[in-house]
Design a protein around this motif. Structure first.
Motif, PDB file in Angstrom:
ATOM      1  N   GLY A 130       5.084   6.043  -9.511  1.00 58.26           N
ATOM      2  CA  GLY A 130       5.443   7.428  -9.192  1.00 58.26           C
ATOM      3  C   GLY A 130       4.979   7.813  -7.801  1.00 58.26           C
ATOM      4  N   LYS A 131       3.727   7.478  -7.475  1.00 56.39           N
ATOM      5  CA  LYS A 131       3.173   7.799  -6.160  1.00 56.39           C
ATOM      6  C   LYS A 131       3.928   7.028  -5.071  1.00 56.39           C
ATOM      7  N   THR A 132       4.248   5.781  -5.376  1.00 54.68           N
ATOM      8  CA  THR A 132       4.944   4.942  -4.396  1.00 54.68           C
ATOM      9  C   THR A 132       6.346   5.489  -4.122  1.00 54.68           C
ATOM     10  N   ASP A 158      -2.784  -7.284   9.047  1.00 52.20           N
ATOM     11  CA  ASP A 158      -3.899  -6.812   8.221  1.00 52.20           C
ATOM     12  C   ASP A 158      -4.561  -5.616   8.906  1.00 52.20           C
ATOM     13  N   VAL A 159      -4.442  -4.427   8.270  1.00 55.41           N
ATOM     14  CA  VAL A 159      -5.031  -3.217   8.862  1.00 55.41           C
ATOM     15  C   VAL A 159      -6.332  -2.826   8.160  1.00 55.41           C
ATOM     16  N   THR A 160      -6.803  -3.667   7.243  1.00 56.70           N
ATOM     17  CA  THR A 160      -7.909  -3.238   6.377  1.00 56.70           C
ATOM     18  C   THR A 160      -9.258  -3.250   7.092  1.00 56.70           C
ATOM     19  N   ASN A 161     -10.174  -2.494   6.524  1.00 60.55           N
ATOM     20  CA  ASN A 161     -11.590  -2.585   6.864  1.00 60.55           C
ATOM     21  C   ASN A 161     -12.371  -2.629   5.567  1.00 60.55           C
ATOM     22  N   ASP A 162     -13.413  -3.441   5.544  1.00 60.06           N
ATOM     23  CA  ASP A 162     -14.348  -3.415   4.424  1.00 60.06           C
ATOM     24  C   ASP A 162     -15.697  -3.025   5.006  1.00 60.06           C
ATOM     25  N   LEU A 200      -8.937  -0.297  13.998  1.00 61.22           N
ATOM     26  CA  LEU A 200     -10.035   0.245  14.800  1.00 61.22           C
ATOM     27  C   LEU A 200     -10.066   1.768  14.825  1.00 61.22           C
ATOM     28  N   CYS A 201      -8.949   2.410  14.517  1.00 62.43           N
ATOM     29  CA  CYS A 201      -8.888   3.877  14.650  1.00 62.43           C
ATOM     30  C   CYS A 201      -8.573   4.537  13.314  1.00 62.43           C
ATOM     31  N   HIS A 202      -9.022   5.774  13.208  1.00 63.06           N
ATOM     32  CA  HIS A 202      -8.801   6.582  12.010  1.00 63.06           C
ATOM     33  C   HIS A 202      -7.310   6.826  11.814  1.00 63.06           C
ATOM     34  N   VAL A 203      -6.931   7.023  10.550  1.00 66.70           N
ATOM     35  CA  VAL A 203      -5.515   7.217  10.219  1.00 66.70           C
ATOM     36  C   VAL A 203      -4.887   8.376  10.996  1.00 66.70           C
ATOM     37  N   ASP A 204      -5.664   9.396  11.303  1.00 61.68           N
ATOM     38  CA  ASP A 204      -5.094  10.534  12.046  1.00 61.68           C
ATOM     39  C   ASP A 204      -4.594  10.113  13.425  1.00 61.68           C
ATOM     40  N   GLY A 240     -11.181  -4.278  -1.237  1.00 59.50           N
ATOM     41  CA  GLY A 240     -11.584  -4.860  -2.515  1.00 59.50           C
ATOM     42  C   GLY A 240     -10.400  -5.224  -3.403  1.00 59.50           C
ATOM     43  N   ALA A 241      -9.241  -4.600  -3.127  1.00 56.94           N
ATOM     44  CA  ALA A 241      -8.049  -4.863  -3.944  1.00 56.94           C
ATOM     45  C   ALA A 241      -7.212  -6.016  -3.403  1.00 56.94           C
ATOM     46  N   VAL A 242      -7.593  -6.548  -2.235  1.00 58.94           N
ATOM     47  CA  VAL A 242      -6.758  -7.555  -1.564  1.00 58.94           C
ATOM     48  C   VAL A 242      -6.471  -8.775  -2.456  1.00 58.94           C
ATOM     49  N   GLY A 262       0.840  -1.187   0.000  1.00 61.62           N
ATOM     50  CA  GLY A 262       0.000   0.000   0.000  1.00 61.62           C
ATOM     51  C   GLY A 262       0.873   1.235   0.000  1.00 61.62           C
ATOM     52  N   ALA A 263       0.337   2.298  -0.599  1.00 57.04           N
ATOM     53  CA  ALA A 263       1.059   3.569  -0.640  1.00 57.04           C
ATOM     54  C   ALA A 263       0.088   4.723  -0.391  1.00 57.04           C
ATOM     55  N   GLY A 264      -0.947   4.403   0.396  1.00 56.94           N
ATOM     56  CA  GLY A 264      -1.956   5.404   0.704  1.00 56.94           C
ATOM     57  C   GLY A 264      -1.769   5.976   2.101  1.00 56.94           C
ATOM     58  N   ASN A 265      -2.861   6.412   2.678  1.00 56.40           N
ATOM     59  CA  ASN A 265      -2.798   7.117   3.966  1.00 56.40           C
ATOM     60  C   ASN A 265      -2.290   6.240   5.106  1.00 56.40           C
ATOM     61  N   MET A 266      -2.797   5.006   5.191  1.00 57.73           N
ATOM     62  CA  MET A 266      -2.362   4.134   6.289  1.00 57.73           C
ATOM     63  C   MET A 266      -0.904   3.738   6.121  1.00 57.73           C
ATOM     64  N   ALA A 267      -0.486   3.468   4.883  1.00 58.23           N
ATOM     65  CA  ALA A 267       0.928   3.146   4.628  1.00 58.23           C
ATOM     66  C   ALA A 267       1.808   4.315   5.051  1.00 58.23           C
ATOM     67  N   GLY A 316       2.932  -0.064  -4.302  1.00 58.44           N
ATOM     68  CA  GLY A 316       1.626   0.362  -4.787  1.00 58.44           C
ATOM     69  C   GLY A 316       1.514   0.121  -6.270  1.00 58.44           C
ATOM     70  N   ARG A 317       0.333   0.435  -6.794  1.00 54.77           N
ATOM     71  CA  ARG A 317       0.129   0.181  -8.240  1.00 54.77           C
ATOM     72  C   ARG A 317       0.656   1.318  -9.098  1.00 54.77           C
ATOM     73  N   ASP A 318       0.903   2.482  -8.471  1.00 47.23           N
ATOM     74  CA  ASP A 318       1.393   3.651  -9.207  1.00 47.23           C
ATOM     75  C   ASP A 318       2.842   3.904  -8.775  1.00 47.23           C
ATOM     76  N   ALA A 320      -2.168  -2.895   3.569  1.00 49.69           N
ATOM     77  CA  ALA A 320      -2.780  -1.568   3.781  1.00 49.69           C
ATOM     78  C   ALA A 320      -3.331  -1.044   2.458  1.00 49.69           C
ATOM     79  N   VAL A 321      -4.105  -1.893   1.795  1.00 47.70           N
ATOM     80  CA  VAL A 321      -4.785  -1.471   0.566  1.00 47.70           C
ATOM     81  C   VAL A 321      -6.293  -1.513   0.811  1.00 47.70           C
ATOM     82  N   LEU A 322      -7.063  -0.960  -0.117  1.00 47.76           N
ATOM     83  CA  LEU A 322      -8.511  -1.079  -0.002  1.00 47.76           C
ATOM     84  C   LEU A 322      -8.876  -2.558  -0.024  1.00 47.76           C
TER      85      LEU A 322
HETATM   86  N1  LIG Z   1      -7.960   5.770   6.502  1.00 54.97           N
HETATM   87  C1  LIG Z   1      -8.275   5.318   7.703  1.00 54.97           C
HETATM   88  O1  LIG Z   1      -8.634   6.084   8.613  1.00 54.97           O
HETATM   89  C2  LIG Z   1      -8.151   3.839   8.005  1.00 54.97           C
HETATM   90  C3  LIG Z   1      -8.125   3.423   9.337  1.00 54.97           C
HETATM   91  C4  LIG Z   1      -8.031   2.042   9.624  1.00 54.97           C
HETATM   92  C5  LIG Z   1      -7.992   1.129   8.571  1.00 54.97           C
HETATM   93  N2  LIG Z   1      -8.054   1.581   7.270  1.00 54.97           N
HETATM   94  C6  LIG Z   1      -8.009   0.586   6.196  1.00 54.97           C
HETATM   95  O2  LIG Z   1      -6.679   0.553   5.693  1.00 54.97           O
HETATM   96  C7  LIG Z   1      -6.694   0.269   4.297  1.00 54.97           C
HETATM   97  C8  LIG Z   1      -5.959   1.392   3.574  1.00 54.97           C
HETATM   98  O3  LIG Z   1      -6.626   2.613   3.859  1.00 54.97           O
HETATM   99  P1  LIG Z   1      -6.008   4.017   3.400  1.00 54.97           P
HETATM  100  O4  LIG Z   1      -6.665   5.071   4.218  1.00 54.97           O
HETATM  101  O5  LIG Z   1      -4.543   3.925   3.364  1.00 54.97           O
HETATM  102  O6  LIG Z   1      -6.586   4.116   1.909  1.00 54.97           O
HETATM  103  P2  LIG Z   1      -5.962   4.929   0.689  1.00 54.97           P
HETATM  104  O7  LIG Z   1      -5.257   6.151   1.144  1.00 54.97           O
HETATM  105  O8  LIG Z   1      -7.096   5.085  -0.279  1.00 54.97           O
HETATM  106  O9  LIG Z   1      -4.862   3.911   0.082  1.00 54.97           O
HETATM  107  C9  LIG Z   1      -5.283   2.675  -0.401  1.00 54.97           C
HETATM  108  C10 LIG Z   1      -4.151   1.934  -1.071  1.00 54.97           C
HETATM  109  O10 LIG Z   1      -4.760   0.844  -1.787  1.00 54.97           O
HETATM  110  C11 LIG Z   1      -4.394   0.961  -3.175  1.00 54.97           C
HETATM  111  N3  LIG Z   1      -5.450   0.467  -4.044  1.00 54.97           N
HETATM  112  C12 LIG Z   1      -6.738   0.878  -4.096  1.00 54.97           C
HETATM  113  N4  LIG Z   1      -7.407   0.188  -5.034  1.00 54.97           N
HETATM  114  C13 LIG Z   1      -6.512  -0.670  -5.590  1.00 54.97           C
HETATM  115  C14 LIG Z   1      -6.590  -1.655  -6.598  1.00 54.97           C
HETATM  116  N5  LIG Z   1      -7.728  -1.907  -7.232  1.00 54.97           N
HETATM  117  N6  LIG Z   1      -5.478  -2.365  -6.891  1.00 54.97           N
HETATM  118  C15 LIG Z   1      -4.316  -2.136  -6.237  1.00 54.97           C
HETATM  119  N7  LIG Z   1      -4.186  -1.210  -5.252  1.00 54.97           N
HETATM  120  C16 LIG Z   1      -5.266  -0.489  -4.940  1.00 54.97           C
HETATM  121  C17 LIG Z   1      -4.184   2.443  -3.376  1.00 54.97           C
HETATM  122  O11 LIG Z   1      -3.491   2.680  -4.548  1.00 54.97           O
HETATM  123  P3  LIG Z   1      -3.649   4.105  -5.285  1.00 54.97           P
HETATM  124  O12 LIG Z   1      -2.972   5.094  -4.373  1.00 54.97           O
HETATM  125  O13 LIG Z   1      -2.969   3.911  -6.583  1.00 54.97           O
HETATM  126  O14 LIG Z   1      -5.123   4.375  -5.411  1.00 54.97           O
HETATM  127  C18 LIG Z   1      -3.396   2.756  -2.104  1.00 54.97           C
HETATM  128  O15 LIG Z   1      -2.074   2.287  -2.191  1.00 54.97           O
HETATM  129  C19 LIG Z   1      -8.178   0.190   3.885  1.00 54.97           C
HETATM  130  O16 LIG Z   1      -8.571  -1.168   3.865  1.00 54.97           O
HETATM  131  C20 LIG Z   1      -8.893   0.914   5.002  1.00 54.97           C
HETATM  132  O17 LIG Z   1     -10.220   0.451   5.194  1.00 54.97           O
HETATM  133  C21 LIG Z   1      -8.102   2.915   6.965  1.00 54.97           C
END
Ligand SMILES: NC(=O)c1ccc[n+]([C@@H]2O[C@H](COP(=O)([O-])OP(=O)(O)OC[C@H]3O[C@@H](n4cnc5c(N)ncnc54)[C@H](OP(=O)(O)O)[C@@H]3O)[C@@H](O)[C@H]2O)c1
Length: 207
Positions: free
Chosen positions: A34-36, A87-91, A118-122, A67-69, A7-12, A30-32, A63-65
């Motif tokens: 440049g972003k990674t 595993d930090v994910t939530n669906d 259980l807690c928000h990324v912040d 649905g992408a797992v 993952g390369a999003g907020n949780m990562a 991550g899949r991108d 730490a990906v969405l």
């Molecule tokens: N944000 C929160 O407060 C929080 C708290 C606890 C748990 N979580 C869980 O942690 C996980 C990550 O959350 P996040 O906040 O980091 O989300 P995010 O910022 O949206 O990042 C999600 C990551 O998943 C990748 N991704 C999304 N769709 C994809 C696909 N179809 N194929 C491959 N990679 C894909 C994204 O890639 P791109 O950047 O290229 O889109 C990104 O690297 C989620 O399961 C979420 O439910 C989040």
């Protein structure tokens, strides 16, 4: 410790920053590309493919969405087999919730520990997450003692108190709890107020 974050999003970003600061070697993926790469540069980490991150880590972090797992794990080959996987994910959505941890265990063959969902990324950006003078407790659900020991260490690195949440069979309860709490918080409720202290829990009347 070597940590491979899928993952390369907020949780990562939030967890990766904390663990780099604690002295761990981190790869984000991550899949991108440049972003990674940009995230890796910000963190002082390395960037890699899904497979490279999975192979590099003594522990991998999903730490990906949710649905992408399946697609992401499919691209790690056999690299997660027998390895600690956090595993930090939530669906969570209007549908309620869908369990993910046991799906990750089945797809990866790894020793999965559900944590940090259980807690928000912040909250995971806080240094440390302490509320009312009390460090945040992080429940951990997993079956493998070695994987649980690493997860405990990584929770403590954030300044949190690791809390035994039982086996991986209980991960679904943790996932349901996240869904329930997120619903309360989203409605503006002080969800923390729903639980009594231990002494009033009924389980330990003398505590
Ligand atoms: N944000 C929160 O407060 C929080 C708290 C606890 C748990 N979580 C869980 O942690 C996980 C990550 O959350 P996040 O906040 O980091 O989300 P995010 O910022 O949206 O990042 C999600 C990551 O998943 C990748 N991704 C999304 N769709 C994809 C696909 N179809 N194929 C491959 N990679 C894909 C994204 O890639 P791109 O950047 O290229 O889109 C990104 O690297 C989620 O399961 C979420 O439910 C989040």
């Amino acid at each position: 410790m070597r940590i491979g974050i899928l993952g390369a999003g907020n949780m990562a970003a939030a967890l990766g920053e904390q663990w780099v600061r604690a002295g761990h070697e981190v790869i984000v993926s991550g899949r991108d590309p440049g972003k990674t790469a940009a995230l890796a540069a910000t963190l002082g980490a390395r960037a890699g493919t899904w497979q490279e991150a999975a192979a590099f880590g003594e522990v991998a972090v999903v730490a990906v969405l949710a649905g992408a797992v399946p697609a992401v794990i499919a691209q790690t080959g056999d690299a997660l087999r027998g390895k600690p996987v956090i595993d930090v994910t939530n669906d969570v959505g209007p549908h309620g919730f869908r369990p993910v941890a046991r799906e990750i265990a089945r797809l990866s063959g790894g020793h999965v520990v559900k944590a940090f969902n259980l807690c928000h990324v912040d909250v995971w950006r806080m240094t440390p997450p302490v509320f009312g003078g009390r460090p945040l407790a992080v429940p951990l659900c997993g079956d493998d003692p070695g994987a649980l020991a690493l997860a405990r260490e990584l929770a403590a690195d954030l300044g949190c108190t690791p809390m035994d949440g039982g086996g991986l069979g209980r991960a679904e309860l943790l996932e349901a709890t996240a869904a329930f709490m997120i619903g309360l918080w989203a409605g503006g409720a002080d969800a923390q107020a729903v639980l009594p202290p231990l002494a009033r829990s009924g389980a330990h009347p003398a505590a």
